[in-house]
Design an enzyme around this catalytic site. Structure first.
Site, PDB file in Angstrom:
ATOM      1  N   HIS A   1      63.150   5.094  33.707  1.00  0.00           N
ATOM      2  CA  HIS A   1      61.332   4.737  33.807  1.00  0.00           C
ATOM      3  C   HIS A   1      61.214   6.778  33.381  1.00  0.00           C
ATOM      4  O   HIS A   1      60.182   7.605  34.298  1.00  0.00           O
ATOM      5  CB  HIS A   1      60.426   5.018  34.904  1.00  0.00           C
ATOM      6  CG  HIS A   1      58.908   4.013  34.776  1.00  0.00           C
ATOM      7  ND1 HIS A   1      58.537   4.851  32.932  1.00  0.00           N
ATOM      8  CD2 HIS A   1      57.634   3.546  35.344  1.00  0.00           C
ATOM      9  CE1 HIS A   1      57.375   4.014  33.107  1.00  0.00           C
ATOM     10  NE2 HIS A   1      56.660   3.888  34.643  1.00  0.00           N
TER      11      HIS A   1
ATOM     12  N   LYS B   1      59.926 -19.287  22.996  1.00  0.00           N
ATOM     13  CA  LYS B   1      60.848 -20.162  22.426  1.00  0.00           C
ATOM     14  C   LYS B   1      62.328 -19.745  21.692  1.00  0.00           C
ATOM     15  O   LYS B   1      63.672 -20.147  21.019  1.00  0.00           O
ATOM     16  CB  LYS B   1      60.263 -20.037  20.744  1.00  0.00           C
ATOM     17  CG  LYS B   1      58.760 -20.121  19.929  1.00  0.00           C
ATOM     18  CD  LYS B   1      58.462 -20.127  18.680  1.00  0.00           C
ATOM     19  CE  LYS B   1      56.991 -20.345  18.673  1.00  0.00           C
ATOM     20  NZ  LYS B   1      56.917 -20.200  17.482  1.00  0.00           N
TER      21      LYS B   1
ATOM     22  N   ARG C   1      49.492   0.609  34.103  1.00  0.00           N
ATOM     23  CA  ARG C   1      49.039   1.972  33.886  1.00  0.00           C
ATOM     24  C   ARG C   1      50.039   1.556  32.774  1.00  0.00           C
ATOM     25  O   ARG C   1      49.295   3.062  31.814  1.00  0.00           O
ATOM     26  CB  ARG C   1      48.647   2.646  35.303  1.00  0.00           C
ATOM     27  CG  ARG C   1      50.046   3.206  35.724  1.00  0.00           C
ATOM     28  CD  ARG C   1      50.588   3.154  36.897  1.00  0.00           C
ATOM     29  NE  ARG C   1      49.831   2.158  38.462  1.00  0.00           N
ATOM     30  CZ  ARG C   1      48.992   1.794  38.986  1.00  0.00           C
ATOM     31  NH1 ARG C   1      49.100   3.056  39.149  1.00  0.00           N
ATOM     32  NH2 ARG C   1      48.969   0.844  39.810  1.00  0.00           N
ATOM     33  N   THR C   2      50.914   1.908  32.480  1.00  0.00           N
ATOM     34  CA  THR C   2      51.757   2.446  31.874  1.00  0.00           C
ATOM     35  C   THR C   2      51.795   1.889  30.029  1.00  0.00           C
ATOM     36  O   THR C   2      51.280   2.597  29.208  1.00  0.00           O
ATOM     37  CB  THR C   2      53.621   1.880  31.766  1.00  0.00           C
ATOM     38  OG1 THR C   2      53.253   2.121  32.989  1.00  0.00           O
ATOM     39  CG2 THR C   2      54.346   1.806  31.020  1.00  0.00           C
TER      40      THR C   2
ATOM     41  N   ARG D   1      58.839  -2.148  27.570  1.00  0.00           N
ATOM     42  CA  ARG D   1      59.316  -2.115  28.802  1.00  0.00           C
ATOM     43  C   ARG D   1      60.281  -3.944  28.836  1.00  0.00           C
ATOM     44  O   ARG D   1      60.369  -4.603  28.214  1.00  0.00           O
ATOM     45  CB  ARG D   1      58.403  -2.342  29.413  1.00  0.00           C
ATOM     46  CG  ARG D   1      59.081  -2.739  30.950  1.00  0.00           C
ATOM     47  CD  ARG D   1      57.516  -2.586  32.106  1.00  0.00           C
ATOM     48  NE  ARG D   1      57.439  -1.296  32.195  1.00  0.00           N
ATOM     49  CZ  ARG D   1      56.867  -0.825  33.580  1.00  0.00           C
ATOM     50  NH1 ARG D   1      55.304  -1.576  34.210  1.00  0.00           N
ATOM     51  NH2 ARG D   1      56.607   0.961  34.065  1.00  0.00           N
TER      52      ARG D   1
END
Lengths: 312, 312, 312
Positions: free
Chosen positions: C136, C86, C58-59, C108
């Site tokens: 958040h 990497k 959803r975010t 995020r």
């Protein structure tokens, strides 16, 4: 035109008139993909969510390109990046997507009936991009478009579907669509791959590929699901290829104007031999091109676009 | 301008005039990324497919941003979501993509020659975004653009390339491009990382990084492929860093106006030390910015855009 | 309007006036998602990079849809496709992204403080989409918007937050935001899930969900992180559900006009029972809808859009 559905869940239940509307719309939208500027503003400001729980190149890409050529915005979710890894139910994920006001959710899911479930729970248009072993209606529609384009008609044609009929959503959707459009269908495959009660669908059955090939105006080869081979539906790939693979020798008995179709991705040398897949009867890549056109048509029709908006 | 190629497969075969056309076009497109509205309508209605079989941040993102700033539509496929997991061949996947009428396919693949193969089989423009240990031409072009921008010219410059020359597509493409543009090249690295017959390319060779650094107007460090370390091309990372890592001490012998380049992602403390990577000679981030410009230029030139369309 | 920040890193430090500006902007942008053409040209030519190191439906989708409805271009990177595999550092990846001239990087990351770090190193606007167990903020802002919309105000309301307070960035951001806006907050959960020194935040504490529910005008349920259950913060899911799950019986003691919130994805039958999640007090899906609006507002405000550009 006659099309006032809100969802496309399967071939089951579509009328002949509805199918014809989809095919005719697809035919008229197809040329957009051959323009220098392959884009019309028809669906500007619409949001199409591609929600795929099974891997796919052509179907997801085809929907994404179709949406973009109509100027819709697209967002893609795949199973491994979605909250499903956190244990959310399918319906909750769909309701959450719905709350972001998409216009269409295109869903592919391993569970038969998943799109139907969503269509009862959520407002956006749902398009079934393949649900388990149940249906794959956009594949059937692009196949019908290809047949109509190549043969000039569908009604009265003899169509052979060859391979694992019992486990194929492509076969199932095509049988329904072909019968609705008035074609005759014969299925061919090893006995372990023929579903019981198949005759109740008014479909011929044979276990000899030669018989089906000789009879057919259109040959649809099904993909061998190599990943399912451990179920031992047949002794070996080599044996399958020998008895049910389409090769030049088998094609000797085919009609002169037959066309050969395959939903892809093909297993070269298994269900279809390279000289046939790449040969003059093959319309496999036309199917892919028509896939974009059919998906453009569905997005257009489901979102109630008006013909006049299609000019650029 | 002089550019009528349909594909960009490698630096091999590009003429000096063609390279100069690409660099000059890139220079003129670069300022779009510094505008308030970073977008021109030049490639509206074109479809660019990014088809990446190896992980990549900067190259894929760079192409995607380049395409979007020219208003093209982009579709991304990665190996793990594509039908390749179902066993389809590369050529079949590409032909299927082609059937959806993209204008450009950008491909990165572990197999040397994959883009060349596709260019012979399919109609869209193919851009090589890295093929095995063979070529990475857009990296070489952005490197050339950066050199020309920082040094005012390429011809006659002395360029040292340091690291695993034998296994680097970046080194290979740069050597070809630099020689075409009239630069002198010296490579430096442990003997296990220098390809045989390197002298046939008219390139100097040394196993002492100090010699290369002192000689160079431009230093290109190559990335140590940590994932390849099990092949034991050198005894340990620590030892590699001591003998072939670029640090402040080594830089003591460098020219005052040297520039230091790296294709990224950098291994801090291995092939390049932080005080050098972040120091005044480093143009590493300029390379990234020029990457977007070079890719915009290639999309523009391959799709035959006209200069007059570039105004917004 | 009063908003001249360049980043949105957390609720910490936002003034009441700034929060009100965000909420009011979100309210005015929200209707775009209910139009027939859900798109305004406000951020045309802006580039928004979604850089997600943790899975999210959803975010990420919410940010992507928000950006597209404002006509920005979006590029998505996830941890598994990025160069992080990497071994590149976060800061190097961010600097590389920066060099491609994005306007916003939405990040995020599992590391608390990652967005703050980037904001000090790079030029584009950074939006924190969740950093470890820290903050958040866009979740807190969409929660505040939902409360203001449903209750007409935030000041003076009594808000109960129930669940694993100690490990929840949602709880933390909400506590800060709610206190700034003048609400009263009580937290409830098992003792192992209540952070030490919680009282210093001027927050009530209880270990009895019944007490919190009876007191609250707004109930915020937190998600049980099933993946964290091996840490044995409570004996079993069944026991957690019995003592801290919100069900019809617990709701008997609630106020008549209470609203129930959850950041999603919900664990049905664990922290919230289906009859409550889907019941009349639930505003869970309104939160999702408001998430798009809040993210549109942030993109708009951070990029300094002007109100007059918002007409279509």
């Amino acid at each position: 035109m006659n099309f006032d559905r809100h969802h496309l869940l399967g071939m089951e239940g579509l009328t002949r008139e509805e199918i014809e509307t989809i095919l005719t719309t697809a035919e008229s939208l197809k040329e957009i993909s051959f323009r220098d500027i392959k884009k019309v503003p028809t669906l500007r400001g619409k949001t199409v969510v591609n929600f795929f729980h099974e891997p796919s190149t052509r179907t997801r890409t085809s929907f994404e390109i179709a949406a973009k050529r109509l100027s819709a915005d697209t967002v893609s979710l795949s199973a491994n990046t979605s909250s499903l890894v956190k244990g959310e139910t399918l319906v909750d994920t769909a309701r959450n997507l719905e709350a972001m006001n998409p216009d269409v959710i295109v869903i592919r899911h391993s569970m038969a009936g998943a799109p139907h479930l969503l269509s009862r729970m959520t407002k956006p248009s749902i398009i079934n991009a393949g649900d388990g072993m149940h249906e794959h209606p956009t594949q059937a529609l692009l196949d019908l478009l290809t047949i109509r384009e190549k043969k000039g008609r569908i009604e009265g044609l003899q169509v052979a579907i060859i391979g694992d009929i019992a486990h194929s959503r492509v076969a199932r959707s095509n049988i329904i669509g072909l019968k609705t459009m008035g074609a005759e269908v014969m299925v061919a495959g090893p006995p372990t791959m023929i579903p019981p009660f198949i005759e109740s669908l008014d479909v011929g059955v044979t276990s000899r590929i030669q018989e089906a090939v000789a009879w057919a105006d259109v040959i649809m080869m099904l993909r061998v699901q190599l990943e399912r081979q451990q179920q031992m539906l047949f002794p070996s790939l080599r044996e399958y290829s020998r008895f049910f693979g389409l090769n030049l020798e088998t094609m000797n008995k085919a009609k002169r104007d037959v066309i050969i179709m395959h939903p892809g991705p093909i297993n070269r040398g298994v269900e279809i031999h390279p000289e046939v897949a790449d040969g003059p009867y093959s319309v496999i890549l036309d199917q892919v091109t028509n896939g974009v056109a059919v998906r453009m048509a569905l997005l257009y029709l489901l979102l109630g676009g008006k013909k006049s908006e299609m000019a650029d």
